[in-house]
Design a protein around this motif. Structure first.
Motif, PDB file in Angstrom:
ATOM      1  N   ASP A  72       0.872  -1.178   0.000  1.00 57.74           N
ATOM      2  CA  ASP A  72       0.000   0.000   0.000  1.00 57.74           C
ATOM      3  C   ASP A  72       0.912   1.233   0.000  1.00 57.74           C
ATOM      4  OD1 ASP A  72      -1.519   2.171   0.796  1.00 57.74           O
ATOM      5  OD2 ASP A  72      -2.720   1.025   2.233  1.00 57.74           O
ATOM      6  N   GLU A  73       0.795   2.096  -1.013  1.00 55.98           N
ATOM      7  CA  GLU A  73       1.798   3.175  -1.145  1.00 55.98           C
ATOM      8  C   GLU A  73       1.768   4.161   0.009  1.00 55.98           C
ATOM      9  OE1 GLU A  73       1.021   4.813  -4.989  1.00 55.98           O
ATOM     10  OE2 GLU A  73      -0.715   5.972  -4.281  1.00 55.98           O
ATOM     11  N   ARG A  74       0.683   4.194   0.760  1.00 54.44           N
ATOM     12  CA  ARG A  74       0.665   5.086   1.925  1.00 54.44           C
ATOM     13  C   ARG A  74       1.632   4.599   3.009  1.00 54.44           C
ATOM     14  NH1 ARG A  74      -4.729   4.594   4.384  1.00 54.44           N
ATOM     15  NH2 ARG A  74      -4.116   2.446   4.050  1.00 54.44           N
ATOM     16  N   LEU A  75       1.958   3.297   2.952  1.00 55.43           N
ATOM     17  CA  LEU A  75       2.786   2.706   4.008  1.00 55.43           C
ATOM     18  C   LEU A  75       4.260   2.606   3.629  1.00 55.43           C
ATOM     19  CD1 LEU A  75       0.501  -0.350   4.958  1.00 55.43           C
ATOM     20  CD2 LEU A  75       0.248   2.021   5.647  1.00 55.43           C
ATOM     21  N   GLY A  76       4.557   2.716   2.329  1.00 54.45           N
ATOM     22  CA  GLY A  76       5.944   2.594   1.893  1.00 54.45           C
ATOM     23  C   GLY A  76       6.015   1.808   0.603  1.00 54.45           C
ATOM     24  N   ASN A  77       7.180   1.186   0.372  1.00 51.65           N
ATOM     25  CA  ASN A  77       7.311   0.384  -0.853  1.00 51.65           C
ATOM     26  C   ASN A  77       8.110  -0.880  -0.546  1.00 51.65           C
ATOM     27  OD1 ASN A  77      10.037   1.121  -0.812  1.00 51.65           O
ATOM     28  ND2 ASN A  77       9.613   2.963  -2.034  1.00 51.65           N
ATOM     29  N   LEU A  78       8.373  -1.664  -1.581  1.00 53.12           N
ATOM     30  CA  LEU A  78       9.048  -2.942  -1.346  1.00 53.12           C
ATOM     31  C   LEU A  78      10.460  -2.741  -0.781  1.00 53.12           C
ATOM     32  CD1 LEU A  78       7.804  -4.941  -4.462  1.00 53.12           C
ATOM     33  CD2 LEU A  78       7.370  -5.514  -2.074  1.00 53.12           C
ATOM     34  N   GLY A  79      11.065  -1.608  -1.131  1.00 52.18           N
ATOM     35  CA  GLY A  79      12.392  -1.301  -0.580  1.00 52.18           C
ATOM     36  C   GLY A  79      12.325  -1.150   0.941  1.00 52.18           C
ATOM     37  N   ASP A  80      11.284  -0.494   1.412  1.00 59.60           N
ATOM     38  CA  ASP A  80      11.115  -0.340   2.870  1.00 59.60           C
ATOM     39  C   ASP A  80      10.893  -1.709   3.514  1.00 59.60           C
ATOM     40  OD1 ASP A  80      11.120   2.552   2.846  1.00 59.60           O
ATOM     41  OD2 ASP A  80       9.138   2.436   1.924  1.00 59.60           O
ATOM     42  N   PHE A  81      10.135  -2.544   2.801  1.00 64.98           N
ATOM     43  CA  PHE A  81       9.877  -3.881   3.349  1.00 64.98           C
ATOM     44  C   PHE A  81      11.196  -4.647   3.509  1.00 64.98           C
ATOM     45  CE2 PHE A  81       8.713  -8.297   3.472  1.00 64.98           C
ATOM     46  CZ  PHE A  81       7.591  -8.290   4.284  1.00 64.98           C
ATOM     47  N   ALA A  82      12.041  -4.567   2.462  1.00 70.45           N
ATOM     48  CA  ALA A  82      13.333  -5.265   2.522  1.00 70.45           C
ATOM     49  C   ALA A  82      14.179  -4.730   3.682  1.00 70.45           C
ATOM     50  CB  ALA A  82      14.064  -5.105   1.195  1.00 70.45           C
ATOM     51  N   GLN A  83      14.121  -3.421   3.897  1.00 70.19           N
ATOM     52  CA  GLN A  83      14.874  -2.834   5.030  1.00 70.19           C
ATOM     53  C   GLN A  83      14.366  -3.368   6.364  1.00 70.19           C
ATOM     54  OE1 GLN A  83      14.759   1.458   5.001  1.00 70.19           O
ATOM     55  NE2 GLN A  83      16.509   1.606   3.618  1.00 70.19           N
ATOM     56  N   LEU A  84      13.050  -3.494   6.438  1.00 65.53           N
ATOM     57  CA  LEU A  84      12.465  -4.022   7.677  1.00 65.53           C
ATOM     58  C   LEU A  84      12.999  -5.434   7.945  1.00 65.53           C
ATOM     59  CD1 LEU A  84      10.328  -4.027  10.016  1.00 65.53           C
ATOM     60  CD2 LEU A  84       8.758  -5.057   8.384  1.00 65.53           C
ATOM     61  N   ILE A  85      12.965  -6.260   6.916  1.00 65.71           N
ATOM     62  CA  ILE A  85      13.430  -7.641   7.086  1.00 65.71           C
ATOM     63  C   ILE A  85      14.898  -7.650   7.516  1.00 65.71           C
ATOM     64  CG2 ILE A  85      13.940  -9.794   5.819  1.00 65.71           C
ATOM     65  CD1 ILE A  85      11.013  -9.689   6.105  1.00 65.71           C
ATOM     66  N   ASP A  86      15.698  -6.811   6.892  1.00 64.67           N
ATOM     67  CA  ASP A  86      17.135  -6.746   7.226  1.00 64.67           C
ATOM     68  C   ASP A  86      17.344  -6.386   8.691  1.00 64.67           C
ATOM     69  OD1 ASP A  86      18.298  -7.366   4.905  1.00 64.67           O
ATOM     70  OD2 ASP A  86      18.924  -5.333   4.353  1.00 64.67           O
TER      71      ASP A  86
END
Ligand code: NOJ
Length: 536
Positions: A72-86
């Protein structure tokens, strides 16, 4: 014995949208969650269950997905998701996500194609009928909010099945292409680093109702396909069944090591609240005796509250009324004729001793505990919000405006007033109060993680004459672990000596007060003790 990471884990569920807003737009986001991982790590969380964060029209809080491969673009993007996982990996925190595939959003491209063209391959991705079909003994999911399961679609010229809102058309799991699509979605998120999936509406996925030629057994096999796929892609990833079912149905979801790894313990949840309402332990004991053992391959996921209503549908009418009377006396606190739309702390009237008793029970029962964001600080609810939204208000971080959740004045509504308002109930303030529920829970989590036998030991209930006293025990290669919980507001005395004789001594590990080596244990009203027995 094989060791599974989830057996000694502490699960925490949160919705990115309501956790922490990093960019001041009034909506929680992935960068906000990344900022708050320090907090979660310090709290002792080892696995985060993220509620749906995919693009969605949000008819059902994100449980109506219109693109499974995006954020959901209000929450971020796949790059942010990858950072979270890291960052989560650095802290040793696993992330599991919701797999919402009983249905899609009405705005999903598959459904758009399906309704447009009878000959499209996507038509059969969904369940259609020329007439609405009545199903025997099938409960409406949102009685009062959505009173039918079939909606006529003008463009398609047929009715489509939806077990939830009409904006959530059900997928046809009998269709092999649909099953392939689901595995592909799983593969995508596994390659993004998730450690597993909460299978939303697992019980409904395998119901054949409305699907021509469908057999339940055939549908159930899909869980085995999922498990094979998962095992091949990522050996330690898990499947967690969201299935509110009776004990005799649990095997359908776990089945040795061939289907899911874990299942939500809805049955226990409902009877635990009955016990709390009565101040008597019989309902809890009876329930625990009925639960099938699912170790070592599987685990119960135990919880007190989550993001939905506290569903009491497995209780009898009389039992449900008892729980309503105690915890949701006003009709505005009830929902769908079967549940309670309140958070834990207000249900227990903010009573610290009762809250601690409930958490101590949760953390000491066989299985893995799940806690929901905000429950660690005793957050309240907002009954002026519609339906289940009452329990989905933003996390209360500080006593700053908007509870420190967002710097935007007009963001999501936070709880401001009363004893659960953010000026009093917030992370920062509670952290600085030595005896706060938050600091207590942090210690409870730490102790729980040092008791691996709860997730893997042999469990025994030791029945007592006192109807308010619940005593249980785990035996394992790590030793003997004992618990006593007092469900009444009056103090009780309990003799530990009778349990194992005089040859042992007691080591106090946790409790409402330090019991040392006392043989006759004084347990305060709503008090509890955890201890080990060792040879003298
Ligand atoms: C179960 C989820 O917990 C609930 O919030 C949702 O409305 C339904 N499944 C439909 O996806």
């Amino acid at each position: 014995m094989k060791y599974h990471w989830y057996q000694n884990s502490i699960f925490y569920s949160l919705d990115v949208e309501t956790f922490f807003d990093s960019n001041g737009d009034g909506i929680g986001d992935f960068q906000g969650l990344i900022d708050k991982l320090d907090y979660l790590a310090a709290l002792g969380i080892t696995c985060i269950w993220l509620l749906p964060f995919f693009p969605s029209p949000n008819r059902d809080n994100g449980y109506d997905v219109k693109d499974y491969y995006n954020i959901d673009e209000r929450l971020g993007n796949l790059g942010d998701f990858a950072q979270l996982i890291d960052k989560a990996q650095v802290y040793g925190i696993k992330i599991i996500i919701d797999l919402v595939v009983n249905h899609t959003s009405i705005e999903h491209p598959w459904f758009r194609e399906a309704r447009k063209d009878r000959n499209s391959k996507y038509r059969d991705y969904y369940v259609w009928s020329d007439e609405p079909v009545e199903f025997e003994s099938v409960e409406l999911s949102f009685q009062g909010e959505e009173n039918t399961m079939w909606t006529f679609d003008e463009q398609a010229g047929q009715y489509y099945l939806h077990r939830f809102y009409k904006e959530q058309p059900d997928l046809n799991i009998m269709n092999a292409d649909v099953r392939d699509e689901i595995l592909k979605i799983m593969g995508f998120w596994l390659s993004m680093g998730v450690s597993g999936f909460r299978i939303d509406a697992a019980a409904i996925i395998i119901e054949p109702h409305g699907i021509k030629g469908a057999e339940q057994e055939e549908l159930e096999k899909f869980f085995e396909e999922m498990r094979h796929f998962l095992a091949a892609k990522k050996t330690d990833a898990i499947l967690l069944a969201e299935a509110n079912v009776k004990p005799e149905e649990v095997a359908t979801y776990i089945k040795g090591e061939s289907r899911m790894h874990m299942i939500f313990n809805f049955f226990l949840n409902q009877y635990l609240f009955l016990s709390l309402a009565q101040g008597k332990v019989q309902p809890l004991i009876k329930t625990l005796r009925k639960l099938p053992g699912i170790q070592p391959a599987g685990q119960w996921l135990n919880f007190l509250r989550q993001h939905d209503e506290l569903n009491l549908n497995l209780l009898t009418d009389k039992e449900r009324q008892q729980v309503f009377k105690q915890f949701a006396p006003d009709e505005s606190m009830q929902i769908y004729g079967r549940g309670i739309r309140r958070r834990l702390a207000p249900m227990l009237d903010g009573n610290d001793a009762l809250l601690k008793l409930s958490y101590s029970i949760l953390l000491s029962l066989p299985g893995v505990p799940l806690i929901r964001y905000g429950d660690e600080i005793g957050m309240g609810d907002d009954l002026s919000l519609e339906g289940r939204e009452s329990v989905r208000t933003p996390m209360q971080w500080t006593s700053e405006p908007n509870a420190g959740f967002s710097t935007r004045a007009k963001g999501r509504k936070v709880i401001e007033k009363g004893k659960f308002g953010f000026p009093k109930i917030n992370v920062l303030s509670l952290q600085s109060q030595g005896d706060s529920i938050l600091n207590w829970i942090e210690r409870l989590f730490s102790i729980r993680k040092q008791c691996p036998e709860i997730g893997s030991g042999e469990f025994e209930i030791i029945e007592q004459d006192n109807e308010c006293l619940f005593v249980h025990h785990f035996r394992s290669e790590h030793g003997d672990l004992w618990f006593a919980h007092n469900f009444s507001g009056d103090p009780v005395t309990f003799s530990r000596e009778e349990l194992v004789g005089k040859s042992k001594k007691w080591v106090h590990i946790f409790g409402s007060r330090d019991a040392g080596e006392d043989r006759a244990l004084q347990i305060d009203g709503y008090g509890f003790h955890w201890w080990r027995s060792i040879n003298k």
